[in-house]
Each structure stands twice: as structure tokens, then as C-alpha cells.
Design an enzyme around this catalytic site. Structure first.
Site, PDB file in Angstrom:
ATOM      1  CD  GLU A 146      -2.827  -1.398   2.344  1.00 14.12           C
ATOM      2  OE1 GLU A 146      -2.835  -0.520   3.210  1.00 14.12           O
ATOM      3  OE2 GLU A 146      -3.535  -2.422   2.403  1.00 14.12           O
ATOM      4  CD  GLU A 251      -4.768  -7.728   1.864  1.00 14.14           C
ATOM      5  OE1 GLU A 251      -5.659  -6.998   2.343  1.00 14.14           O
ATOM      6  OE2 GLU A 251      -3.557  -7.460   1.953  1.00 14.14           O
TER       7      GLU A 251
HETATM    8  O1  9MR Z   1      -7.405  -7.969   8.546  1.00 20.29           O
HETATM    9  C1  9MR Z   1      -6.485  -7.131   9.222  1.00 20.29           C
HETATM   10  C2  9MR Z   1      -7.101  -6.630  10.518  1.00 20.29           C
HETATM   11  O2  9MR Z   1      -7.250  -7.712  11.432  1.00 20.29           O
HETATM   12  C3  9MR Z   1      -6.237  -5.538  11.121  1.00 20.29           C
HETATM   13  O3  9MR Z   1      -6.900  -4.972  12.240  1.00 20.29           O
HETATM   14  C4  9MR Z   1      -5.965  -4.467  10.084  1.00 20.29           C
HETATM   15  C5  9MR Z   1      -5.102  -3.377  10.654  1.00 20.29           C
HETATM   16  O4  9MR Z   1      -4.761  -2.468   9.702  1.00 20.29           O
HETATM   17  O5  9MR Z   1      -5.331  -5.058   8.959  1.00 20.29           O
HETATM   18  C6  9MR Z   1      -6.149  -5.961   8.313  1.00 20.29           C
HETATM   19  O6  9MR Z   1      -5.532  -6.456   7.130  1.00 20.29           O
HETATM   20  C7  9MR Z   1      -5.220  -5.488   6.125  1.00 20.29           C
HETATM   21  C8  9MR Z   1      -4.032  -5.985   5.366  1.00 20.29           C
HETATM   22  O7  9MR Z   1      -2.965  -6.251   6.254  1.00 20.29           O
HETATM   23  C9  9MR Z   1      -3.594  -5.007   4.306  1.00 20.29           C
HETATM   24  N1  9MR Z   1      -4.695  -4.668   3.418  1.00 20.29           N
HETATM   25  C10 9MR Z   1      -5.924  -4.265   4.050  1.00 20.29           C
HETATM   26  C11 9MR Z   1      -6.352  -5.320   5.078  1.00 20.29           C
HETATM   27  C12 9MR Z   1      -7.675  -4.966   5.684  1.00 20.29           C
HETATM   28  O8  9MR Z   1      -7.546  -3.781   6.451  1.00 20.29           O
END
Ligand code: 9MR
Length: 362
Positions: A146, A251
Site C-alpha cells: 500500500e 485479500e
Molecule cells: O485484517 C487485518 C485486521 O485484522 C487488522 O486490524 C488491520 C489493521 O490495519 O489489517 C487488516 O488487514 C489489512 C491488510 O494487512 C492489508 N490490506 C488491508 C487489510 C484490511 O484492512
């Protein structure tokens, strides 16, 4: 077709047996999922059975992010990540490292750094230590996650501000040195959208022009029911492939609840509204909505199969609906249903629809 047969598992639970995503798509691409801490610790036998039955690639939903791996400056905690890697080995599943460089979920001490040298030291040490530890043990790393804004410009992250715009290339250079036997990916959401895609392509070209290795690109795939950007996804698959990259959907989830923007920027939030329309499926999903989800997933998997020569992996962001991050974001406390397995780990109509596509081809 394909009735669901429930049989007793050797433990006390019952597990669904029947069609398996990983078996169905074995000749096409890996089928992945993201594991929570409890799932990595194998705490829930029902989840565990489903993971083993359905998936052959695993990403840690959180525990391989820098705040978990390096909670204090220079002090690493690899216990859970090692466990995940062992779990993958034991079950013959590929492990994807997520992620070496991300502006979010950084260790607390990083937010206090204000000078270039300290950030550079953290950046170099983190990438080198972590990537070298798992080299040869995992399939690939989301090296940078990102880094882009929606208009394709660089996000003003701490790394961009203090290390300059070449930090992405530098991250890949360090990862390449530390992990010569591991695939290296750039991962982002909305990079199927034309402006952001152009930014990703420019970034990838820059890495390549510097003589640095990048093996693949991860289109995250946080999409919304009835609004799957199929044309943009297809164009992206072709354009990223033309750069010589493997393409992954990393994802995947298809959100059912209302929201007023797209993407997965966790800093964006929506205000809770005291209106049932804001959280309509607390008691369950009506059949018409299940069918909508099924037809969205069908369209996606038809497209993925059409480009099976270019797509190496499709990873869902979670094992079942109860685990999904979309229950808590962009508004807390909602009941979302974005995946193929429901809160009881039962396959949903969308699951059967995805399996049927292959059955109908054979
Ligand atoms: O699914 C993840 C969630 O449990 C966390 O709280 C969050 C914190 O930013 O991150 C989520 O996963 C993210 C991923 O690492 C990167 N792309 C977006 C995902 C959804 O937020």
C-alpha cells in the site's frame, strides 16, 4: 448437486466434507486464506479442519507485520510466525509473508522516529533480519504494501517522507539480498483502478529499471457486491503480466454492507448510524443476497480461470465470515458476510457456485 455431507471428525467436532477449493483449482492456482492468531495456534478444531481441507496457501492476517515481529527496537519475536511456517510445512501449504514494509501496524517506537538515519536503520534491519530468517521456508513476501494513493501518486508515509520516493526500490533491493530464494511482491488495494494502476506500473518499472527483482503483484481484491470492477481487473491482469509479473489476488472478500467509498484504507471510517439499513443482515442473509454474492464470486472466478496462466494464487481474507475484518470496518459492530464460509464454517451458495464453474468445464 454436491450435497453437503457432515461426518464425524476424529475430534469431537463435525467437519464438512465434500468439494474442496484447493482440489478443485489444483491445476489453476493456489487457493489461500488469511489466518488469525487463534487459527495459527490451532485453537479451534473446526476452523483447523476447514483450513486443511480447503486451502493450500496461508497468509498471516496480522502476526507477520512489523509491530508483531519487532515490538521493540532490535528485539524480534518470531514465535507465532515460526509456528505458521511449521503449520504450512506440516500441511504442505505455501506461506506468504505479509508484510515487510507498511505504513500501518508499525511498532510504536517507529512513530516516534523523526530523523532519516533512524528510520533508515529500522527499515534496513527489519527487512534484512526478517526476510533472511524465512528465506527458503516461505514462497513469497509482500515486500511493500500500500505505497500508493488513489490517484497513483506516492502515499506520504513515514518511509516516503524520510527516505524519499526510492524507498520502494530500496526495500526490494534489501529483500532480494536477504531472500534470494523467495518471491517478492508489491501488494495494494484498488490497483486494478486505472489511475492507481498507472502508479503501480510506474513503481514496478522503476524497480526493474534499477536492476532489482520483483516477481509479482498482489491485487488485494476488497470488492463490493454488485460492483465488482471486472473490466478493470481483466485489464490489470493483462497489463501486469505484460511487465513479466505473476499476478495474485491476495485479500479477496466481497462486502455486502453499505458504504460510501471503495478500497481498504483503514484510516477511513464511517459513522455508526442508528438505522437498520446500515447493518441489515444481523439475523442472516436473505436468499436474494446470497444469490447476488454467488453470482459476483462466479463472475470473479470465471475471470480468474480465463487468466489461469497468469494468476498464481487467489487468497481469501479470512477463513469464515465471523473472522472477517469487515465486521469491524469501516464502521464497528456490524455483521458482514463477505466470504465463502459462514459463521458456522458452513459453505455458502457462493462456495458451491465457485466449485460448479470448474465442474461445468470438465
Ligand atoms: O485484517 C487485518 C485486521 O485484522 C487488522 O486490524 C488491520 C489493521 O490495519 O489489517 C487488516 O488487514 C489489512 C491488510 O494487512 C492489508 N490490506 C488491508 C487489510 C484490511 O484492512
Amino acid at each position: 448437486m454436491l450435497g453437503l455431507l457432515l461426518v464425524a471428525c476424529t475430534r469431537t467436532e463435525t467437519i464438512p466434507t465434500g468439494p474442496s477449493l484447493k482440489k478443485t483449482f489444483a491445476d489453476d492456482f493456489l487457493i489461500g486464506t488469511a489466518l488469525s492468531i487463534g487459527q495459527i495456534e490451532e485453537k479451534d478444531s473446526l476452523a483447523d479442519a476447514l483450513i486443511r481441507e480447503q486451502f493450500n496457501a496461508l497468509t498471516a492476517e496480522n502476526i507477520m507485520k512489523s509491530m508483531f515481529l519487532q515490538p521493540e527496537w532490535g528485539k524480534f519475536d518470531f514465535a507465532l510466525a515460526d509456528k505458521l511456517v511449521d503449520y504450512g510445512k506440516k500441511n504442505n501449504m505455501a506461506i506468504i509473508g505479509h508484510t515487510l514494509v507498511w505504513h500501518s501496524q508499525l511498532p510504536r517506537f517507529v512513530y516516534r522516529l523523526t530523523d532519516k538515519d533512524s528510520v533508515s536503520e529500522f527499515f534496513t534491519n527489519h527487512i534484512t533480519t526478517v526476510a533472511s530468517r524465512y528465506d527458503g521456508k516461505i514462497l513469497g513476501w509482500d515486500v511493500v504494501n500500500e505505497a500508493l494513493n488513489e490517484d497513483g501518486t506516492m502515499r506520504g508515509s513515514i518511509f516516503y517522507r524520510l527516505l524519499g520516493e526510492d524507498y520502494v526500490t530500496e526495500a526490494f533491493r534489501l529483500a532480494q539480498l536477504a531472500a534470494p530464494n523467495t518471491e517478492l511482491y508489491y501488494n495494494d488495494y484498488n490497483i486494478e483502478q486505472p489511475n492507481k494502476r498507472a502508479g503501480a506500473i510506474a513503481l514496478i518499472k522503476k524497480i526493474k529499471e534499477a536492476g532489482v527483482r520483483i516477481d509479482g503483484v498482489g491485487i488485494q481484491g476488497h470488492w463490493h457486491a454488485r460492483r465488482i470492477p471486472l473490466k478493470d481487473i481483466e485489464e490489470s491482469i493483462l497489463e501486469y503480466t505484460a511487465l513479466g509479473l505473476k499476478v495474485m489476488i491476495t485479500e479477496l472478500d466481497v462486502e455486502l454492507l453499505p458504504r460510501n467509498f471503495t478500497g481498504a484504507d483503514i484510516s477511513e471510517r464511517m459513522k455508526m448510524k442508528d438505522d437498520p439499513a446500515f447493518n441489515p443482515y444481523v439475523a442472516g442473509v436473505p436468499d436474494s443476497v446470497q444469490q447476488q454474492l454467488a453470482s459476483d464470486y462466479e463472475a470473479l472466478f470465471k475471470l480468474f480461470l480465463k487468466h489461469r496462466d497468469h494468476i498464481t494464487r487467489v487468497t481469501f481474507w479470512g477463513v469464515n465470515d465471523g473472522q472477517s475484518w469487515l465486521n469491524g470496518w469501516p464502521a464497528p459492530g456490524r455483521t458482514n458476510h463477505p466470504l465463502l464460509f459462514d459463521r458456522d464454517f458452513k459453505p455458502k451458495p457462493a462456495f458451491y457456485k465457485v466449485i460448479e464453474i470448474k465442474d461445468n468445464l470438465n
